[in-house]
Scaffold this active site. Structure first.
Site, PDB file in Angstrom:
ATOM      1  N   LYS A  66      -7.983 -10.596   1.939  1.00 38.59           N
ATOM      2  CA  LYS A  66      -8.398 -10.688   0.533  1.00 38.59           C
ATOM      3  C   LYS A  66      -8.829 -12.096   0.121  1.00 38.59           C
ATOM      4  O   LYS A  66      -9.817 -12.256  -0.599  1.00 38.59           O
ATOM      5  CB  LYS A  66      -7.271 -10.208  -0.383  1.00 38.59           C
ATOM      6  CG  LYS A  66      -6.991  -8.716  -0.319  1.00 38.59           C
ATOM      7  CD  LYS A  66      -5.899  -8.362  -1.322  1.00 38.59           C
ATOM      8  CE  LYS A  66      -5.662  -6.874  -1.389  1.00 38.59           C
ATOM      9  NZ  LYS A  66      -4.693  -6.536  -2.450  1.00 38.59           N
ATOM     10  N   THR A 149      10.625 -19.493  -6.452  1.00 36.57           N
ATOM     11  CA  THR A 149      10.257 -20.910  -6.471  1.00 36.57           C
ATOM     12  C   THR A 149       9.560 -21.180  -7.805  1.00 36.57           C
ATOM     13  O   THR A 149       8.396 -20.812  -7.977  1.00 36.57           O
ATOM     14  CB  THR A 149       9.292 -21.234  -5.306  1.00 36.57           C
ATOM     15  OG1 THR A 149       9.819 -20.708  -4.094  1.00 36.57           O
ATOM     16  CG2 THR A 149       9.084 -22.729  -5.171  1.00 36.57           C
ATOM     17  N   TYR A 213       5.883   1.552  -4.672  1.00 33.59           N
ATOM     18  CA  TYR A 213       5.829   2.999  -4.904  1.00 33.59           C
ATOM     19  C   TYR A 213       6.545   3.800  -3.819  1.00 33.59           C
ATOM     20  O   TYR A 213       6.496   5.028  -3.803  1.00 33.59           O
ATOM     21  CB  TYR A 213       4.378   3.483  -5.051  1.00 33.59           C
ATOM     22  CG  TYR A 213       3.471   3.162  -3.892  1.00 33.59           C
ATOM     23  CD1 TYR A 213       3.471   3.941  -2.740  1.00 33.59           C
ATOM     24  CD2 TYR A 213       2.602   2.084  -3.949  1.00 33.59           C
ATOM     25  CE1 TYR A 213       2.638   3.642  -1.677  1.00 33.59           C
ATOM     26  CE2 TYR A 213       1.762   1.781  -2.901  1.00 33.59           C
ATOM     27  CZ  TYR A 213       1.786   2.566  -1.765  1.00 33.59           C
ATOM     28  OH  TYR A 213       0.959   2.268  -0.712  1.00 33.59           O
TER      29      TYR A 213
END
Length: 269
Positions: A66, A149, A213
């Site tokens: 991505k 963090t 899910y």
């Protein structure tokens, strides 16, 4: 001639995209087919050029492609802000989009929850959190990000501009001022049965959305039920992000109910 679509990633065997999109093409009687191909990061540029050269209708991208894809596509403004691409269209060059945040937004709106001017707390600061945070900020939500963090949460908040970042301990004080809680972490995935927020920290007017899910009712959503809050499962985010990609590629209205039914049957839900 049959139009080909595909999802690229590594690993890719787990992807539900082929069965979901093929059910949509079949429902609309479209001469299209959707496949899954394992593509490593270093091969992505060649894969994109090859798909375009072969006349593919479009692509989806998943882990770990991505972010890498930004170097090779003409990203729309939202995807550029998010810093990740999950949908590619070849109609005019190689255009990149990110439909993850739109998938989350539509899922929550489906439940009758308006996002504009709502106080949203997003747990996590990874890729899904970025997509949701930027999309919700554009839709007029007041975005807050909490991460293990804190620096990562603050960095993401600074990129968005009008947002705030915290450590996860922000939930210890309760969520009285929060309207929508969104979990983008892997806590609660599979058999882990964990949750970052308990019923005691929730209130009955809270909408609680978990992008996990599997299982459908995570520990977080069970806690939401106990608190009298509104639990929203992650399954429709998967469907709606795919539906938005379908819309981009074909210009047609996707058969949402068919796509949902196929995914739920495949997951045996």
């Amino acid at each position: 001639m049959k139009k080909i679509f595909a999802v690229l990633g590594d690993p890719i065997e787990h992807s539900l995209s082929p069965i979901m999109h093929n059910s949509a093409f079949e429902a609309l009687d479209m001469d299209c087919t959707y496949h899954a191909f394992r593509v490593e990061k270093n091969d992505l540029e060649n894969a994109l050029q090859g798909a375009k050269a072969m006349g593919f209708g479009g692509l989806n991208l998943t882990v770990p492609l991505k972010e890498t894809a930004l170097k090779f596509v003409d990203a729309d403004s939202l995807a550029a802000k998010i810093g990740a691409i999950n949908t590619i269209d070849f109609k005019d060059g190689i255009k990149g989009y990110n439909t993850d945040g739109i998938g989350a937004k539509r899922t929550i709106e489906d439940e009758g929850v308006d996002i504009k001017d709502k106080n949203v707390l997003i747990l996590g600061a990874g890729g899904a959190a970025r997509a949701i945070a930027f999309t919700f900020a554009e839709a007029g939500a007041n975005v807050n990000i909490a991460n293990r963090t804190p620096e990562r949460a603050m960095q993401l908040a600074a990129e968005i501009g009008d947002a705030k970042g915290y450590g996860l301990d922000i939930v210890d004080n309760g969520l009285e001022d929060i309207d929508i809680l969104i979990n983008t972490t892997t806590v609660g995935l599979g058999n882990s049965n964990g949750t970052l927020v308990t019923a005691e920290q929730m209130h009955s007017d809270l909408a609680v959305f978990d992008i996990v899910y599997n299982p459908l009712m995570t520990k977080l959503l069970q806690e939401a039920e106990t608190a009298g809050a509104r639990p929203i499962t992650g399954i429709m985010m998967l469907v709606y992000q795919g539906a938005e990609a379908f819309r981009i590629w074909t210009g047609k209205e996707p058969p949402i109910n068919v796509m949902k039914k196929t995914v739920m049957e495949t997951l045996d839900i």
